[in-house]
Design a protein around this motif. Structure first.
Motif, PDB file in Angstrom:
ATOM      1  N   LYS A   1      19.113  10.319  10.153  1.00  0.00           N
ATOM      2  CA  LYS A   1      19.877  11.562  10.019  1.00  0.00           C
ATOM      3  C   LYS A   1      19.022  12.766  10.402  1.00  0.00           C
ATOM      4  O   LYS A   1      19.485  13.666  11.103  1.00  0.00           O
ATOM      5  CB  LYS A   1      20.400  11.686   8.591  1.00  0.00           C
ATOM      6  CG  LYS A   1      21.417  12.768   8.403  1.00  0.00           C
ATOM      7  CD  LYS A   1      22.031  12.702   7.023  1.00  0.00           C
ATOM      8  CE  LYS A   1      23.180  13.684   6.941  1.00  0.00           C
ATOM      9  NZ  LYS A   1      24.037  13.461   5.813  1.00  0.00           N
ATOM     10  N   GLU A   2      17.761  12.775   9.969  1.00  0.00           N
ATOM     11  CA  GLU A   2      16.841  13.862  10.319  1.00  0.00           C
ATOM     12  C   GLU A   2      16.638  13.961  11.823  1.00  0.00           C
ATOM     13  O   GLU A   2      16.456  15.046  12.368  1.00  0.00           O
ATOM     14  CB  GLU A   2      15.486  13.660   9.628  1.00  0.00           C
ATOM     15  CG  GLU A   2      15.508  13.891   8.139  1.00  0.00           C
ATOM     16  CD  GLU A   2      14.212  13.456   7.462  1.00  0.00           C
ATOM     17  OE1 GLU A   2      13.217  13.148   8.170  1.00  0.00           O
ATOM     18  OE2 GLU A   2      14.197  13.407   6.219  1.00  0.00           O
TER      19      GLU A   2
ATOM     20  N   GLY B   1      18.882  13.258  13.933  1.00  0.00           N
ATOM     21  CA  GLY B   1      20.158  13.609  14.548  1.00  0.00           C
ATOM     22  C   GLY B   1      21.012  12.429  14.942  1.00  0.00           C
ATOM     23  O   GLY B   1      21.943  12.572  15.736  1.00  0.00           O
ATOM     24  N   TYR B   2      20.717  11.254  14.390  1.00  0.00           N
ATOM     25  CA  TYR B   2      21.464  10.043  14.713  1.00  0.00           C
ATOM     26  C   TYR B   2      22.089   9.459  13.459  1.00  0.00           C
ATOM     27  O   TYR B   2      21.690   9.771  12.341  1.00  0.00           O
ATOM     28  CB  TYR B   2      20.551   8.987  15.344  1.00  0.00           C
ATOM     29  CG  TYR B   2      19.771   9.491  16.522  1.00  0.00           C
ATOM     30  CD1 TYR B   2      20.412   9.884  17.684  1.00  0.00           C
ATOM     31  CD2 TYR B   2      18.384   9.592  16.468  1.00  0.00           C
ATOM     32  CE1 TYR B   2      19.701  10.358  18.769  1.00  0.00           C
ATOM     33  CE2 TYR B   2      17.660  10.073  17.542  1.00  0.00           C
ATOM     34  CZ  TYR B   2      18.321  10.444  18.691  1.00  0.00           C
ATOM     35  OH  TYR B   2      17.622  10.924  19.756  1.00  0.00           O
ATOM     36  N   GLU B   3      23.041   8.581  13.673  1.00  0.00           N
ATOM     37  CA  GLU B   3      23.577   7.788  12.568  1.00  0.00           C
ATOM     38  C   GLU B   3      23.930   6.419  13.113  1.00  0.00           C
ATOM     39  O   GLU B   3      24.164   6.249  14.310  1.00  0.00           O
ATOM     40  CB  GLU B   3      24.780   8.459  11.929  1.00  0.00           C
ATOM     41  CG  GLU B   3      25.969   8.650  12.836  1.00  0.00           C
ATOM     42  CD  GLU B   3      27.109   9.345  12.138  1.00  0.00           C
ATOM     43  OE1 GLU B   3      28.006   8.644  11.649  1.00  0.00           O
ATOM     44  OE2 GLU B   3      27.093  10.583  12.091  1.00  0.00           O
TER      45      GLU B   3
ATOM     46  N   GLU C   1      17.671   5.352   6.865  1.00  0.00           N
ATOM     47  CA  GLU C   1      18.893   6.058   7.250  1.00  0.00           C
ATOM     48  C   GLU C   1      18.728   7.574   7.094  1.00  0.00           C
ATOM     49  O   GLU C   1      19.315   8.344   7.860  1.00  0.00           O
ATOM     50  CB  GLU C   1      20.088   5.512   6.485  1.00  0.00           C
ATOM     51  CG  GLU C   1      20.419   4.097   6.962  1.00  0.00           C
ATOM     52  CD  GLU C   1      21.721   3.564   6.432  1.00  0.00           C
ATOM     53  OE1 GLU C   1      22.757   4.229   6.632  1.00  0.00           O
ATOM     54  OE2 GLU C   1      21.684   2.482   5.829  1.00  0.00           O
ATOM     55  N   ASN C   2      17.913   8.016   6.139  1.00  0.00           N
ATOM     56  CA  ASN C   2      17.575   9.440   6.034  1.00  0.00           C
ATOM     57  C   ASN C   2      16.812   9.903   7.271  1.00  0.00           C
ATOM     58  O   ASN C   2      17.075  10.982   7.806  1.00  0.00           O
ATOM     59  CB  ASN C   2      16.741   9.716   4.786  1.00  0.00           C
ATOM     60  CG  ASN C   2      17.595  10.000   3.574  1.00  0.00           C
ATOM     61  OD1 ASN C   2      18.722  10.449   3.691  1.00  0.00           O
ATOM     62  ND2 ASN C   2      17.037   9.733   2.412  1.00  0.00           N
TER      63      ASN C   2
END
Length: 145
Positions: free
Chosen positions: A9-10, A12-14, A5-6
């Motif tokens: 995020k890096e 640019g998604y979630e 999940e990190n």
């Protein structure tokens, strides 16, 4: 926060919130032993609706199709997380089957499907590399006409 999940995020998604199952008597995932099979989904957006609508090669470009495949994979990862609790537990992605709604003369289905494949490899490295049968593309294109 978990490693995968990190990475999301890096990039640019979630992960989107889980979506209710579509039509039919299905569930998002089935686990048997250490294998998880995910039901098909599409490029649904968290707020509702679809990322792009139309047939590839006529109303939808290859780039838009790539984005749809990536969004579909994000939705699938949400369903996988719901089943196993943490995406870091994923040992290996085994197989990916992409079905694409395309115009009869469209021939770039593999480039579109790379939207899903590239995301898996970016997140999981070699654990994200998977089989993706080419015969399924031909069958899908014939069924989608």
């Amino acid at each position: 926060m978990p490693e995968i999940e990190n990475k999301l995020k890096e990039l640019g998604y979630e992960l989107p919130a889980p979506r209710p199952p579509g039509a039919g008597n299905i569930i998002p995932a089935v686990r048997t032993g250490n294998l998880v099979f995910l039901s098909g989904t599409g490029p649904g957006l968290p707020g509702g609706g679809l990322l792009h609508v139309g047939k590839l090669g006529s109303e939808v470009t290859v780039e838009q199709g790539y984005d749809c495949a990536r969004q579909t994979m994000l939705n699938l990862l949400t369903n996988l997380k719901g089943e196993i609790g943490d995406l870091d537990k994923l040992k290996r992605v085994v197989k990916l089957l992409c079905m694409v709604n395309s115009a009869p003369d469209f021939g770039d289905t593999p480039r579109v499907a790379n939207g899903a494949s590239d995301l898996l490899i970016s997140l999981f490295g070699d654990r994200g590399r998977h089989a993706r049968p080419r015969l399924a593309w031909l069958r899908c294109q014939a069924e989608c006409r």
